[in-house]
Design a protein around this motif. Structure first.
Motif, mmCIF file in Angstrom:
data_model
loop_
_atom_site.group_PDB
_atom_site.id
_atom_site.type_symbol
_atom_site.label_atom_id
_atom_site.label_comp_id
_atom_site.label_asym_id
_atom_site.label_seq_id
_atom_site.Cartn_x
_atom_site.Cartn_y
_atom_site.Cartn_z
ATOM 1 N N SER A 82 85.528 -66.473 71.229
ATOM 2 C CA SER A 82 84.531 -65.843 70.380
ATOM 3 C C SER A 82 84.922 -64.392 70.092
ATOM 4 O O SER A 82 84.767 -63.904 68.966
ATOM 5 N N TYR A 83 85.469 -63.711 71.106
ATOM 6 C CA TYR A 83 85.967 -62.343 70.906
ATOM 7 C C TYR A 83 87.038 -62.335 69.825
ATOM 8 O O TYR A 83 87.006 -61.532 68.886
ATOM 9 N N GLN A 84 87.992 -63.248 69.960
ATOM 10 C CA GLN A 84 89.087 -63.313 68.992
ATOM 11 C C GLN A 84 88.564 -63.573 67.581
ATOM 12 O O GLN A 84 88.995 -62.935 66.628
ATOM 13 N N ASN A 85 87.631 -64.510 67.443
ATOM 14 C CA ASN A 85 87.121 -64.824 66.115
ATOM 15 C C ASN A 85 86.454 -63.611 65.476
ATOM 16 O O ASN A 85 86.658 -63.331 64.298
ATOM 17 N N HIS A 86 85.664 -62.889 66.239
ATOM 18 C CA HIS A 86 84.987 -61.725 65.674
ATOM 19 C C HIS A 86 85.981 -60.619 65.320
ATOM 20 O O HIS A 86 85.820 -59.937 64.312
ATOM 21 N N LEU A 87 87.001 -60.495 66.152
ATOM 22 C CA LEU A 87 88.001 -59.469 65.853
ATOM 23 C C LEU A 87 88.786 -59.842 64.590
ATOM 24 O O LEU A 87 88.971 -59.011 63.690
ATOM 25 N N VAL A 88 89.221 -61.092 64.523
ATOM 26 C CA VAL A 88 89.981 -61.545 63.352
ATOM 27 C C VAL A 88 89.165 -61.324 62.092
ATOM 28 O O VAL A 88 89.664 -60.805 61.085
ATOM 29 N N LEU A 89 87.893 -61.708 62.132
ATOM 30 C CA LEU A 89 87.058 -61.573 60.948
ATOM 31 C C LEU A 89 86.987 -60.116 60.505
ATOM 32 O O LEU A 89 87.196 -59.807 59.323
ATOM 33 N N LYS A 90 86.728 -59.215 61.446
ATOM 34 C CA LYS A 90 86.614 -57.795 61.098
ATOM 35 C C LYS A 90 87.899 -57.270 60.473
ATOM 36 O O LYS A 90 87.888 -56.625 59.425
ATOM 37 N N VAL A 91 89.021 -57.550 61.155
ATOM 38 C CA VAL A 91 90.300 -57.005 60.698
ATOM 39 C C VAL A 91 90.695 -57.608 59.359
ATOM 40 O O VAL A 91 91.183 -56.923 58.463
ATOM 41 N N LEU A 92 90.429 -58.928 59.231
ATOM 42 C CA LEU A 92 90.809 -59.639 58.021
ATOM 43 C C LEU A 92 90.126 -59.072 56.795
ATOM 44 O O LEU A 92 90.765 -58.806 55.770
ATOM 45 N N VAL A 93 88.811 -58.898 56.888
ATOM 46 C CA VAL A 93 88.046 -58.436 55.734
ATOM 47 C C VAL A 93 88.562 -57.068 55.296
ATOM 48 O O VAL A 93 88.819 -56.835 54.112
ATOM 49 N N PHE A 94 88.777 -56.187 56.254
ATOM 50 C CA PHE A 94 89.199 -54.836 55.900
ATOM 51 C C PHE A 94 90.611 -54.825 55.332
ATOM 52 O O PHE A 94 90.881 -54.169 54.316
ATOM 53 N N ASN A 95 91.513 -55.552 55.971
ATOM 54 C CA ASN A 95 92.887 -55.585 55.479
ATOM 55 C C ASN A 95 92.963 -56.188 54.087
ATOM 56 O O ASN A 95 93.691 -55.708 53.231
ATOM 57 N N PHE A 96 92.203 -57.256 53.880
ATOM 58 C CA PHE A 96 92.164 -57.875 52.560
ATOM 59 C C PHE A 96 91.729 -56.855 51.526
ATOM 60 O O PHE A 96 92.357 -56.680 50.486
ATOM 61 N N PHE A 97 90.659 -56.169 51.848
ATOM 62 C CA PHE A 97 90.092 -55.200 50.930
ATOM 63 C C PHE A 97 91.093 -54.078 50.656
ATOM 64 O O PHE A 97 91.367 -53.739 49.507
ATOM 65 N N ASN A 98 91.649 -53.539 51.715
ATOM 66 C CA ASN A 98 92.579 -52.431 51.585
ATOM 67 C C ASN A 98 93.801 -52.809 50.756
ATOM 68 O O ASN A 98 94.274 -52.031 49.936
ATOM 69 N N CYS A 99 94.330 -53.997 50.998
ATOM 70 C CA CYS A 99 95.569 -54.382 50.317
ATOM 71 C C CYS A 99 95.337 -54.822 48.889
ATOM 72 O O CYS A 99 96.192 -54.626 48.029
ATOM 73 N N PHE A 100 94.191 -55.473 48.625
ATOM 74 C CA PHE A 100 94.042 -56.093 47.317
ATOM 75 C C PHE A 100 93.080 -55.370 46.385
ATOM 76 O O PHE A 100 93.055 -55.660 45.201
ATOM 77 N N ALA A 101 92.292 -54.420 46.925
ATOM 78 C CA ALA A 101 91.291 -53.772 46.073
ATOM 79 C C ALA A 101 91.936 -53.125 44.855
ATOM 80 O O ALA A 101 91.462 -53.284 43.724
ATOM 81 N N SER A 102 93.067 -52.418 45.081
ATOM 82 C CA SER A 102 93.669 -51.727 43.939
ATOM 83 C C SER A 102 94.190 -52.736 42.922
ATOM 84 O O SER A 102 94.085 -52.519 41.719
ATOM 85 N N LEU A 103 94.719 -53.867 43.406
ATOM 86 C CA LEU A 103 95.202 -54.891 42.472
ATOM 87 C C LEU A 103 94.042 -55.480 41.664
ATOM 88 O O LEU A 103 94.157 -55.686 40.451
ATOM 89 N N PHE A 104 92.914 -55.745 42.347
ATOM 90 C CA PHE A 104 91.747 -56.268 41.636
ATOM 91 C C PHE A 104 91.291 -55.267 40.572
ATOM 92 O O PHE A 104 90.962 -55.637 39.455
ATOM 93 N N TYR A 105 91.297 -54.000 40.966
ATOM 94 C CA TYR A 105 90.848 -52.965 40.033
ATOM 95 C C TYR A 105 91.745 -52.925 38.798
ATOM 96 O O TYR A 105 91.271 -52.911 37.663
ATOM 97 N N ILE A 106 93.055 -52.954 39.045
ATOM 98 C CA ILE A 106 93.994 -52.916 37.918
ATOM 99 C C ILE A 106 93.834 -54.157 37.046
ATOM 100 O O ILE A 106 93.820 -54.090 35.823
ATOM 101 N N ALA A 107 93.670 -55.323 37.703
ATOM 102 C CA ALA A 107 93.635 -56.568 36.942
ATOM 103 C C ALA A 107 92.356 -56.712 36.145
ATOM 104 O O ALA A 107 92.395 -57.053 34.961
#
Lengths: 650, 650
Positions: free
Chosen positions: B397-422
């Protein structure tokens, strides 16, 4: 819940046993087949028989020439029933209040187990056990049923299933229990009250599948109450002002997501207390109609017919799927003709309005309604035929494919015209009128076709039988003797399962969740319908149909999925209706594109939210999860110890 | 796969046993604590100990004052390991080729079981068993660890977990096997070849979790090949003509749906053959850091700390969730600043172009890239802190919550600028440039940070150790003695699991599936990256990190869900990109509304199709399903017989 039929049975002069299940063979069954079948049923289990008690039904006081003599009553000793309960993996309440798989070795630790265990099992459970034991009565070295050389048998083939598929066994059904039935029907629908349905008693008498249906019906009705309460003021104060429906649509979206999630939890709680939640499914037998080349089942290594999966897939994708699509196209075509006819009728009426053109306005709707009903009926037969032809090995797989076919077509037939009106014609007044018409007419039709018509037919039959009996008996004795009672029940219609009941609820759920924002009274109508539905369904279960065998269901199965799919579609339609409302359009005076993009974005957000909610809300309530985990933990620990001890003993 | 370390071990003069696992206690551990721990480990199981062998590591030839003396080697007799294999529920290949739970009573029916079973278990399995036995070594009536009155114990508390959480036990790690490692690294990455990775050998040495990661990496690479082949001609012939990408987007949508479904099947096949697919999870222990008020676990009735779930939910929803949202907002804010800076740099360059303004053009991108990396790093620590603070009872359960937190932020950080441009700037040329830049730089950075840097550090340490040893030994003998080898491994960095490796693949999958239609070379780059990734990951596993304990995983867990979510988002972005392409726009010259409605309709259709596909494709291939069903059927039958026989014996 002692079975007290035996008292009645003494009258017929047969030895004392509680008749539980009736087998009806065709009237000209060969003597040797009957003798063989009875001996196989009576032979003890150790010798490869079923170890049950079976007697032929006597002719009764009102015997007639045309009566079928081949009715057999099956029962069993308590001992046999208890060992059968272990075979089927029945879960019963343990002394500590948890639900555990019953074992004979451990019987006195179960709650309510007294003495030799008489009365421990309910009658429905006994009947289910007997059905299971009869169905798993297998051929040994017989190559065919004696007297029927074309009714082939092979070692391990279920005898009852072969008799059924060859038409020698007409039916097998459990007997009603007059006293219990009277009590149940009194507490269920005979007293006018505001209390809940007696779900535990329904389950006790009809089994878990039935009880879950009535539980769902009740839950669905209560879930609709907030929507109905929300809808009444809308109807009272804003009837013509239909662009006020945004709040209602938002409410709809949230509502239909949450109630389905909560139902899963209620259903798990019910199923836990009824002992079906953690019960393991036994290995499923092939259904009676399944055919194929004899071979060895790769799982059990038993000889049984095999049918290649690839062939079935070909039949599904190359025949059934195109057929369904063709039917959908046809249905669409009929709908377009209806709209043309309606347009034509309207233009005739507009040009020269008179009484007859006024009548003409209703003609297209009536024709369309009749055609839809006819198409549904014909399609239903076609779907059954096709699914049978697909030759599914398991009953469950057959049911799933049938449900899917019927569901898609019914959904299309019932909602296509509403979708067309809402999103192509964009005429909200017409939409609310159509919705009201459809809801009210379908409810009236349903109640009539479902309950009153069969009841009336059954009543006539009942009276005829009573009259027949009374001819030969002292008048005033209204209780039927057993032989007549059994014959009467054998003639009753067979209850075909909860399929049609769920289908009706599914369509009602569709009306409410998809479009009710334009006709807020829909929820009120559905609540009223459901209340009468409870009564009419209860009545038909008790008095119109043969008693069905219990079905140890743990949930409402494929219907949960169907309702959830409908709720996803509801999000889409409600968002589209919101986007189309003049109220929302007023926010985007210049750009329609902006409006659509916002609507789509919000819809995607809601769908994402819905899926996240589905993940977040656990399907099984925490306290049940703990009980299940505890049971699993204990059985793991016990197994460890047992294996160790077992190894020591050896 | 016999363990041959014992020969080396004789040198140190300790009794003969195969050292498998190392325990490192802090150097100033109290004597009584050590004596007590060793005696608990050595006490036979029947007397409540772990029944393992344990010895202190000798000082070795190059002993120095600062070396920690408290290194202990743990091993076990073959008999003990086999009974441990039964405890952990290990699945091994049976004589008929199926995978079954190992039992000592039945050992000679297992394939490859010879004599007393030496060599039957792989070294990784032995180490996993020892880890399990150490972790389930429980306190009896001790109230605290001898010598540490603040290190409380209660009956049933895992001793090792308390030692870990109090910081007395620094680490517990399995030893490498030099010979096997050499063989593995040779067949894995040292020979230049076009063959597949030796997944079975990887699994043999590192366990199922690692092998599944490398299996997924390989699968993903092969799955990308068609897309890469499709992309090259696009790049060669239509580079500037970026509105030809409709076909590519359609290909993308179909591709990403299918490969994930097929992976589930491949993964199930692998896990079946490795015996983890049907293995039942044992009851999970609380993680070492979990704290709460002492009470009785409702499932096991054992004494352990309890922490109310409601409190945890409050922490998650009232602190963690707002924190994550705040971080996302911050990341969005930084992105907007970046676009402003870029606009400003461009305007400066346009007004008065010179060499320095040309350099200025690159400054915003560089700053943004650095800031993103820094934010990811800081956020990662914050996420770990928060998830620790949420106080999850289970590691999973610890791992799942950690993965979820990190995933959402990393996704956002990496792809937000691409979404904005597109979708906001709608500048496809800029999009393809940004995508290429992001992909290439992140790959170079990753490879450097992940493999070469740690390798270089480790190499320095290795050399120092060898030099130290060689001072006291005959030169030319390059093999390290055991004591030095253990100390060397104890100093190596700890492999923190597959988290970062999967995260990297997840982001690459995102680049390819979301936007690759505007930059068709992306797939080619990712394929190249993955090929080098295999080598660098393999290298770092073999030479940079301590050997990790095997993790008996049956699938890639939460990452399957993450990749599937990404593929749903990919359908949405690809449909939007299609709808925005000039090519498609040309079909709807007058009405943009029509275009958008059609795009949305097609997108909904594709999403529905995707979900139907997910239902239609079974997660486990038919032949594995049959094997699993067969096993379950047999165990049911066997249980019936065994219970009957058991009852008879009693």
């Amino acid at each position: 819940s002692q079975i007290t039929l035996s008292a009645q049975f003494y009258d017929s002069g047969t030895p004392s046993f509680n008749p539980l299940v009736v087998l009806e063979l065709i009237s000209d069954t060969k003597e040797e087949a009957i003798a063989w079948l009875l001996s196989r049923i009576r032979t003890p289990q150790q010798a490869g028989g079923a170890g049950l008690l079976v007697e032929q039904l006597g002719p009764g006081v009102s015997a007639e020439q045309k009566d079928n003599p081949n009715l057999f009553l099956v029962g069993a000793s308590w001992e046999r029933l208890l060992s059968g309960a272990e075979d089927v993996g029945l879960f019963k309440e343990y002394s500590d209040g948890s639900m555990r798989g019953f074992t004979c070795a451990n019987n006195h630790n179960f709650k309510d187990f007294q003495g030799d265990g008489a009365g421990f099992l309910s009658m429905a459970e006994c009947q289910y056990i007997i059905k299971h034991e009869l169905e798993t009565l297998r051929a040994k070295d017989e190559t065919h049923i004696p007297g029927y050389s074309n009714a082939k048998l092979y070692p391990g083939k279920s005898i009852i299933r072969r008799l059924l598929s060859k038409g020698i066994l007409i039916q097998m059904f459990p007997l009603h229990h007059k006293e219990e039935l009277k009590r149940l029907s009194f507490s269920w629908y005979k007293k006018i009250k505001l209390s809940l349905q007696p779900l535990d008693e329904i389950r006790h008498y009809y089994g878990e599948g039935q009880a879950l249906y009535f539980g769902f019906l009740e839950y669905f009705t209560f879930a609709l109450v907030p929507m109905a309460l929300f809808g009444v003021p809308y109807y009272m104060f804003d009837w013509e002002d239909y662009d006020k429906y945004v709040a209602f649509a938002v409410f709809n979206v949230v509502w239909c997501t949450i109630i389905l999630e909560l139902w899963k939890r209620s259903s798990a709680t019910l199923a836990y207390h009824w002992g079906t939640l953690s019960r393991k499914k036994a290995f499923e037998e092939p259904r009676p109609g399944f055919h194929g080349v004899l071979g060895y089942n790769p799982v059990t290594d038993r000889e049984e017919p095999l049918y290649p999966n690839a062939k079935r897939q070909l039949r599904i994708y190359l025949v059934s799927l195109p057929f369904v699509l063709l039917c959908l196209y046809l249905s669409l075509y009929v709908m377009m003709i209806y709209f043309q006819m309606e347009g034509w009728a309207l233009s005739v009426h507009d040009q020269d309005p008179s009484f007859w053109t006024g009548v003409l306005l209703y003609i297209p709707s009536i024709i369309y309604a009749v055609v839809i009903e006819a198409m549904n009926l014909v399609y239903r037969y076609a779907a059954e035929f096709l699914t049978e032809w697909e030759n599914h090995r398991l009953e469950s797989s057959y049911q799933n494919h049938l449900v899917l076919k019927v569901l898609v077509f019914n959904f299309f037939n019932c909602f296509a015209s509403l979708f067309y009106i809402a999103f192509v014609m964009q005429d909200m007044v017409l939409l609310s009128q159509s919705l009201a018409t459809l809801l009210i007419t379908s409810q009236i039709l349903n109640q009539f076709m479902e309950a009153f018509l069969p009841y009336w037919l059954q009543r006539r039959r009942n009276k005829k039988m009573i009259r027949k009996v009374q001819k030969r008996r002292t008048p005033g004795d209204k209780e039927l003797p057993l032989a007549e009672q059994v014959r009467l029940e054998a003639d009753m219609s067979t209850y075909l399962g909860t399929f049609d009941d769920y289908l009706e609820l599914f369509l009602l759920f569709g009306y409410v969740s998809l479009f009710s924002c334009v006709y807020p009274l829909a929820a009120v109508l559905v609540v009223l319908n459901n209340v009468t539905e409870v009564y009419s369904d209860a009545f038909k279960m008790c008095h119109v149909f043969k008693r069905p065998f219990a079905d140890p269901a743990a949930n409402i199965g494929v219907w949960q999925l169907a309702f959830e799919t409908m709720s996803v579609i509801a999000v889409v339609t409600n968002c589209a209706l919101i986007g189309m409302s003049p109220q929302v359009k007023a926010y985007f005076p210049e750009s329609e594109t902006q409006l659509i993009l916002w609507t789509v974005a919000i819809e995607h957000g809601l769908l994402a939210f819905k899926f996240i909610l589905t993940f977040l809300i656990p399907d099984v309530p925490k306290h049940i999860q703990i009980k299940l985990a505890r049971l699993e933990f204990e059985s793991l620990e016990a197994l460890k110890k047992k294996v160790n001890r077992f190894v020591w003993i050896l």
